[in-house]
Structure formats: C-alpha cells, structure tokens
Scaffold this active site. Structure first.
Site, short mmCIF file in Angstrom:
data_model
loop_
_atom_site.label_atom_id
_atom_site.label_comp_id
_atom_site.label_asym_id
_atom_site.label_seq_id
_atom_site.Cartn_x
_atom_site.Cartn_y
_atom_site.Cartn_z
CG HIS A 188 98.36 -14.06 83.91
ND1 HIS A 188 97.68 -15.25 83.72
CD2 HIS A 188 97.61 -13.11 83.33
CE1 HIS A 188 96.58 -15.01 83.06
NE2 HIS A 188 96.49 -13.71 82.80
CG HIS B 21 92.91 -8.24 88.08
ND1 HIS B 21 92.85 -7.35 87.02
CD2 HIS B 21 92.54 -9.44 87.57
CE1 HIS B 21 92.43 -7.99 85.94
NE2 HIS B 21 92.24 -9.26 86.24
P1 A2P Z 1 92.53 -11.41 83.46
O1 A2P Z 1 93.72 -10.55 83.17
O2 A2P Z 1 91.53 -10.73 84.29
O3 A2P Z 1 92.91 -12.73 84.04
P2 A2P Z 1 91.28 -15.22 77.56
O4 A2P Z 1 91.76 -16.56 78.05
O5 A2P Z 1 89.86 -14.93 77.89
O6 A2P Z 1 91.62 -14.98 76.13
O7 A2P Z 1 92.11 -14.13 78.39
C1 A2P Z 1 93.50 -14.20 78.51
C2 A2P Z 1 93.95 -13.21 79.58
O8 A2P Z 1 93.74 -11.88 79.14
C3 A2P Z 1 93.21 -13.34 80.88
O9 A2P Z 1 94.16 -13.27 81.88
C4 A2P Z 1 92.20 -12.22 80.87
O10 A2P Z 1 91.74 -11.68 82.06
C5 A2P Z 1 92.84 -11.19 80.00
N1 A2P Z 1 91.84 -10.52 79.16
C6 A2P Z 1 90.96 -11.10 78.31
N2 A2P Z 1 90.23 -10.18 77.66
C7 A2P Z 1 90.64 -8.97 78.12
C8 A2P Z 1 90.26 -7.61 77.84
N3 A2P Z 1 89.30 -7.30 76.96
N4 A2P Z 1 90.88 -6.63 78.52
C9 A2P Z 1 91.83 -6.91 79.43
N5 A2P Z 1 92.25 -8.17 79.72
C10 A2P Z 1 91.66 -9.19 79.09
#
Ligand code: A2P
Length: 213
Positions: free
Chosen positions: A69, A148
């Site tokens: 995603h 991304h």
């Molecule tokens: P990404 O979008 O790069 O894949 P988690 O499993 O760590 O809670 O994260 C859930 C999703 O949200 C993941 O897809 C992750 O990264 C994104 N994510 C986690 N923390 C943040 C943040 N502080 N800012 C932006 N995106 C985040």
C-alpha cells in the site's frame, strides 16, 4: 467520545489490487536477485554486510511486506497530529472506497528498506496530508515526494523508514548511472542506496481506504 476516537484508523492509503501486487512482488524480487549478482553492487557490499568480503543474499536480508500500500496519512487511531482533520477532509470522505491508478516510477534499495517510488497526480495530491512531516533534508522537495510503497524491510526496521530513505535519496544530487538494467538505469547514491528508474512506469490500480490493526 471514545467511540468517535476508535473510528479513526491506524492509517489511510491506497491499497494495491491483488493482481498488480503479485506482479510488483515478482518485479521487486527479480530486481533484488539481479542486483545481488552485479559487480557494482558487490563492490559496495560492505554497506549491507559490514564487511568487504562478506556476501549478502538480499532475498534473505529483507523481509517482504504482506499487503502493498501507499500510505497517505498515518493517523495512529487519532493520536497523530492532524489525524482528525484528515479524517474529516471532504476530499478524503468523497474518495473513500474509490479506485485510483498509481504511477510507480522507480524501485529503491537501502541497507534498511526496499520500496517503490510513487508519483502522485494532482487529483491524488488532494488526498495527501496538508502538513507533511517535515524532514530537514526534504524541506525543498515538492509535496508528495515521500509517496511510496514499502516492499520489504531489513530485520528490526519499521516500515516508516522507507519514506525517510526515499526523501534522503531525492534530496541528494542524482547518482551516477552504474548500469543499464532491463527495466531502466540503475543509480548509486552512496551508503548502500540504490535506485532503479523505471523506463516505463508501472500503473498500479489501488483502492483508497484505511487500515485498522
Ligand atoms: P510505510 O507507509 O512506509 O509502509 P506500523 O505497522 O509501523 O504501525 O505502520 C503502518 C503503516 O503506516 C506502514 O505502512 C508505515 O510505513 C506507515 N507509518 C508508520 N508510522 C508512520 C509515520 N510516523 N509517518 C508516516 N507513515 C507511517
């Protein structure tokens, strides 16, 4: 009220349809396998292994993510800054459940993450958060530069790192072309950072929705 708070998800984003997810998984795997065998990569192997002579099997090194995603807004169930405002944004409400076509323009690898760079259209940028988390090195990059898809992470690395790795690469002067690969030119950015620019971008249909753990 507690009920209202639990109605805000962990994050919003575009979730790839399963057909394109499988295709992207194969493309990424092929990329890692090819990279692993290249002399240019072997020359910089220490970026990954810590030792000049030690070989690295990139397939083993990274743990693949299960659902691909492109996160728009990380809300942390309403605890993140701007989460409530984002959830109430009319554009977000209107587009919820709609299919979009994401344009994947590059694949990148660092010692921490593997990702696909997404370039957003004007329409898609309406769903990008107003106040993006500002990184020092990315202050001059256009809105949405962080977009991304996290494809894989190294052991102990959280997926949030992928967007930060991408911003870091984009803030650097364009790396030298190390090799023309089947899919396009491969550039090296130092410190184990590699980016393959796709000669033909990958169109990826994805549903704008949200995720609750
Ligand atoms: P990404 O979008 O790069 O894949 P988690 O499993 O760590 O809670 O994260 C859930 C999703 O949200 C993941 O897809 C992750 O990264 C994104 N994510 C986690 N923390 C943040 C943040 N502080 N800012 C932006 N995106 C985040």
């Amino acid at each position: 009220s507690p009920l209202e708070e639990t109605s805000i998800p962990l994050f919003y984003g575009w979730f790839l349809l399963s057909s394109v997810q499988d295709k992207l998984r194969c493309t990424a795997l092929d990329f890692l396998k090819t990279l692993d065998t290249m002399d240019a990569f072997k020359k910089h192997m220490a970026d990954f292994s810590g030792k000049a002579e030690k070989e690295v099997d990139l397939e083993q090194y990274f743990n693949e993510k299960s659902t691909f995603h492109c996160t728009t807004k990380y809300c942390d169930y309403g605890r993140a800054d701007g989460a409530k405002e984002y959830a109430q944004n009319p554009a977000v409400k209107k587009s919820y459940g709609s299919v979009f076509e994401l344009s994947l323009v590059a694949l990148f690898v660092t010692p921490r993450t593997v990702g696909a760079r997404v370039v957003l259209t004007e329409e898609q940028l309406l769903l990008w958060p107003a106040e993006e988390e500002k990184q020092a090195e990315s202050s001059s990059l256009p809105r949405g530069s962080r977009a991304h898809i996290t494809l894989a992470c190294a052991e102990g690395i959280e997926p949030v790192q992928t967007g930060l790795d991408l911003l870091q690469i984009l803030a650097l002067p364009q790396g030298e072309v190390v090799e023309e690969m089947g899919l396009g030119p491969l550039r090296y950015y130092g410190e184990g950072r590699w980016m393959l620019e796709l000669r033909e971008s990958i169109g990826a249909p994805a549903i704008f929705s949200s995720f609750y753990a």
